[in-house]
Design an enzyme around this catalytic site. Structure first.
Site, PDB file in Angstrom:
ATOM      1  N   LYS A 185      27.391  28.341  28.708  1.00  0.00           N
ATOM      2  CA  LYS A 185      27.634  28.468  30.101  1.00  0.00           C
ATOM      3  C   LYS A 185      27.420  29.709  30.935  1.00  0.00           C
ATOM      4  O   LYS A 185      27.293  30.690  30.120  1.00  0.00           O
ATOM      5  CB  LYS A 185      28.689  27.866  30.659  1.00  0.00           C
ATOM      6  CG  LYS A 185      29.922  28.703  30.390  1.00  0.00           C
ATOM      7  CD  LYS A 185      31.354  27.871  30.514  1.00  0.00           C
ATOM      8  CE  LYS A 185      32.683  29.033  29.761  1.00  0.00           C
ATOM      9  NZ  LYS A 185      33.868  28.181  29.896  1.00  0.00           N
ATOM     10  N   ARG A 188      44.577  23.067  35.049  1.00  0.00           N
ATOM     11  CA  ARG A 188      43.170  23.537  35.826  1.00  0.00           C
ATOM     12  C   ARG A 188      42.432  22.182  35.803  1.00  0.00           C
ATOM     13  O   ARG A 188      42.281  21.461  36.823  1.00  0.00           O
ATOM     14  CB  ARG A 188      42.450  24.467  34.813  1.00  0.00           C
ATOM     15  CG  ARG A 188      41.359  25.204  35.453  1.00  0.00           C
ATOM     16  CD  ARG A 188      40.969  26.227  34.535  1.00  0.00           C
ATOM     17  NE  ARG A 188      40.338  25.526  33.356  1.00  0.00           N
ATOM     18  CZ  ARG A 188      39.398  26.261  32.323  1.00  0.00           C
ATOM     19  NH1 ARG A 188      39.244  27.744  32.805  1.00  0.00           N
ATOM     20  NH2 ARG A 188      38.861  25.802  31.443  1.00  0.00           N
ATOM     21  N   TYR A 248      31.312  61.161  44.172  1.00  0.00           N
ATOM     22  CA  TYR A 248      31.705  60.744  45.423  1.00  0.00           C
ATOM     23  C   TYR A 248      33.386  61.092  45.638  1.00  0.00           C
ATOM     24  O   TYR A 248      34.057  60.775  44.394  1.00  0.00           O
ATOM     25  CB  TYR A 248      31.711  59.410  45.688  1.00  0.00           C
ATOM     26  CG  TYR A 248      30.369  58.794  46.168  1.00  0.00           C
ATOM     27  CD1 TYR A 248      29.854  59.330  47.254  1.00  0.00           C
ATOM     28  CD2 TYR A 248      29.744  57.956  45.310  1.00  0.00           C
ATOM     29  CE1 TYR A 248      28.392  59.047  47.489  1.00  0.00           C
ATOM     30  CE2 TYR A 248      28.347  57.493  45.715  1.00  0.00           C
ATOM     31  CZ  TYR A 248      27.835  58.074  46.692  1.00  0.00           C
ATOM     32  OH  TYR A 248      26.404  57.946  47.006  1.00  0.00           O
ATOM     33  N   MET A 295      27.134  53.623  42.444  1.00  0.00           N
ATOM     34  CA  MET A 295      26.183  52.256  42.144  1.00  0.00           C
ATOM     35  C   MET A 295      25.026  52.120  41.152  1.00  0.00           C
ATOM     36  O   MET A 295      25.112  51.517  40.363  1.00  0.00           O
ATOM     37  CB  MET A 295      25.429  51.800  43.477  1.00  0.00           C
ATOM     38  CG  MET A 295      24.859  50.477  43.695  1.00  0.00           C
ATOM     39  SD  MET A 295      23.729  50.091  45.116  1.00  0.00           S
ATOM     40  CE  MET A 295      25.346  50.261  46.392  1.00  0.00           C
TER      41      MET A 295
HETATM   42  C1  LIG Z   1      34.373  28.484  28.459  1.00  0.00           C
HETATM   43  C2  LIG Z   1      35.085  27.140  27.770  1.00  0.00           C
HETATM   44  C3  LIG Z   1      34.972  27.311  26.398  1.00  0.00           C
HETATM   45  C4  LIG Z   1      34.421  28.463  25.401  1.00  0.00           C
HETATM   46  O1  LIG Z   1      35.563  29.352  25.538  1.00  0.00           O
HETATM   47  P1  LIG Z   1      35.471  30.632  24.749  1.00  0.00           P
HETATM   48  O2  LIG Z   1      36.596  31.368  24.899  1.00  0.00           O
HETATM   49  O3  LIG Z   1      34.257  31.641  25.335  1.00  0.00           O
HETATM   50  O4  LIG Z   1      35.189  30.490  23.357  1.00  0.00           O
HETATM   51  C5  LIG Z   1      35.606  26.130  25.894  1.00  0.00           C
HETATM   52  N1  LIG Z   1      36.156  25.211  26.399  1.00  0.00           N
HETATM   53  C6  LIG Z   1      36.229  25.163  27.838  1.00  0.00           C
HETATM   54  C7  LIG Z   1      36.913  23.929  28.424  1.00  0.00           C
HETATM   55  C8  LIG Z   1      35.814  26.262  28.503  1.00  0.00           C
HETATM   56  O5  LIG Z   1      35.874  26.178  29.510  1.00  0.00           O
END
Ligand SMILES: *Cc1c(COP(=O)(O)O)cnc(C)c1O
Length: 368
Positions: free
Chosen positions: A39, A138, A263, A311
């Site tokens: 992702k 969640r 800065y 920046m």
């Molecule tokens: C992002 C995510 C993962 C992967 O998590 P990592 O800690 O990066 O291994 C697995 N399961 C769910 C539900 C996630 O949201």
């Protein structure tokens, strides 16, 4: 182009290290299949190059968060997987306006709510994953919703390939919530398997693989560990560094005691001080929280970041380095010598955020 002429921050991504981490993690649950979580553009490191490398390493299942990420991933993978054999799962599940297109792109939804289960049922389409909330509060079905599924008939026509859940406290291996969640998952899965006897289980992300628990599961889903970062304070030594961030020295100057730099002059020299101005800043994801806290590595020596991060630039105190430092030399922000977890901790955050904050001006170089 040489480093000196580009004068640009550079992220080096080692695809062979990703493949090696894939094998290392898969070996931690030899009986389970392994999916890669890719992702957010592979945590900012570049899904276009990393996903095909994972496929080449044997990975046949992938998770992303959004539907559109899945569509993009299918497109990327079509180069190496023209038949579309890889499973692509969507953590956030279907919505009314995209549910009908899941099948077109061969995407597998994670069903997090009864509403999503009803949506998926209407399409009458293919396998899905049920997400059981075991304490994270969640995403995922609550206990009450699970009871409703079990006592009713409404959802039985769905084809469920996996039941999944997610650890909320995995970053701390000693936290007793972990065992509690694993037990809750196992209990709920047993009930749901009365309806879907062939549904397999998936619980562990990266952190779950390092917990001192016996977990029954058929699919693990690590993300960050594939990219060489630990989910906890002390990541497994076995993981290979994947991402290294370097930035060029643009200017070197000497200042006298009492002078400040950057800065608001938040650093005052206490002695004759040699400063290197380095071409990276918060626009590139070098957090401003690292003002007077960051460390960069220059030709073998660690140097403190002094003054405020701006920046496009940071300033390092190079007075104490043994070797030479010249304009054009590259300073390591994190990588083989400065662990990304340590860099993140100094910024008050975690490696995940450091990776995903990396800015668009950074040149990405992939090593194979
Ligand atoms: C992002 C995510 C993962 C992967 O998590 P990592 O800690 O990066 O291994 C697995 N399961 C769910 C539900 C996630 O949201």
């Amino acid at each position: 182009m040489s480093d000196i002429t580009t004068h640009r921050p550079r992220l080096t991504i080692d695809l062979a290290a990703v493949a090696e981490n894939y094998r290392t993690l898969a070996a931690m649950r030899p009986k389970a299949d392994m999916a890669a979580v890719v992702k957010a553009d592979c945590y900012g490191l570049g899904v276009d190059r990393i996903a095909p490398a994972l496929f080449a390493a044997g990975c046949r299942a992938f998770f992303v968060a959004y539907f559109f990420e899945g569509v993009h991933l299918r497109e990327i993978l079509s180069r190496v997987d023209p038949e579309g054999t890889a499973t692509i799962c969507i953590f956030n599940g279907p919505a009314r306006d995209d549910v009908d297109d899941f099948t077109t792109h061969g995407l597998t939804p994670v069903l997090n709510t009864l509403e999503q289960m009803r949506l998926w049922r209407q399409t009458g389409n293919g396998p899905a994953i049920i997400h059981i909330d075991t304490g994270m509060n969640r995403l995922g079905l609550t206990g009450r919703e699970i009871d409703e599924i079990i006592s009713g008939e409404a959802y039985r026509s769905l084809e469920i390939s996996y039941l999944m859940s997610h650890f909320a406290f995995g970053a701390n291996a000693a936290d007793p919530h972990n065992a509690g969640q694993a037990e809750a998952f196992s209990r709920t899965a047993t009930s749901l398997r009365k309806i879907w006897p062939s549904a397999k289980l998936s619980l562990s992300a990266s952190a779950g693989l390092f917990l001192p628990l016996e977990i029954e599961e058929a699919l693990i889903r690590p993300g960050v560990a594939l990219y060489g970062a630990g989910p906890q304070d002390h990541p497994e030594q076995a993981l290979k560094t994947v991402a290294s961030l370097h930035a060029p020295i643009l200017q070197i100057r000497d200042i006298a005691p009492g002078e400040t730099c950057g800065y608001s002059g938040t650093f005052t020299a206490q002695r004759p001080t040699r400063l290197a101005t380095i071409g990276i800043g918060y626009a590139d994801g070098y957090c401003r929280a690292l003002s007077n806290k960051g460390v960069v590595r220059i030709n073998g020596d660690d140097c403190p970041v002094v003054g405020n991060v701006s920046m496009d630039l940071i300033i390092a105190d190079i007075s104490d380095i043994e070797g030479d430092a010249r304009v054009g030399d590259m300073a390591e922000c994190f990588g083989d010598n400065i662990r990304v977890e340590d860099h993140a901790a100094r910024a008050g955050t975690i490696a995940y955020e450091v990776f995903t904050m990396l800015g668009g001006r950074i040149q990405k170089i992939y090593r194979t």
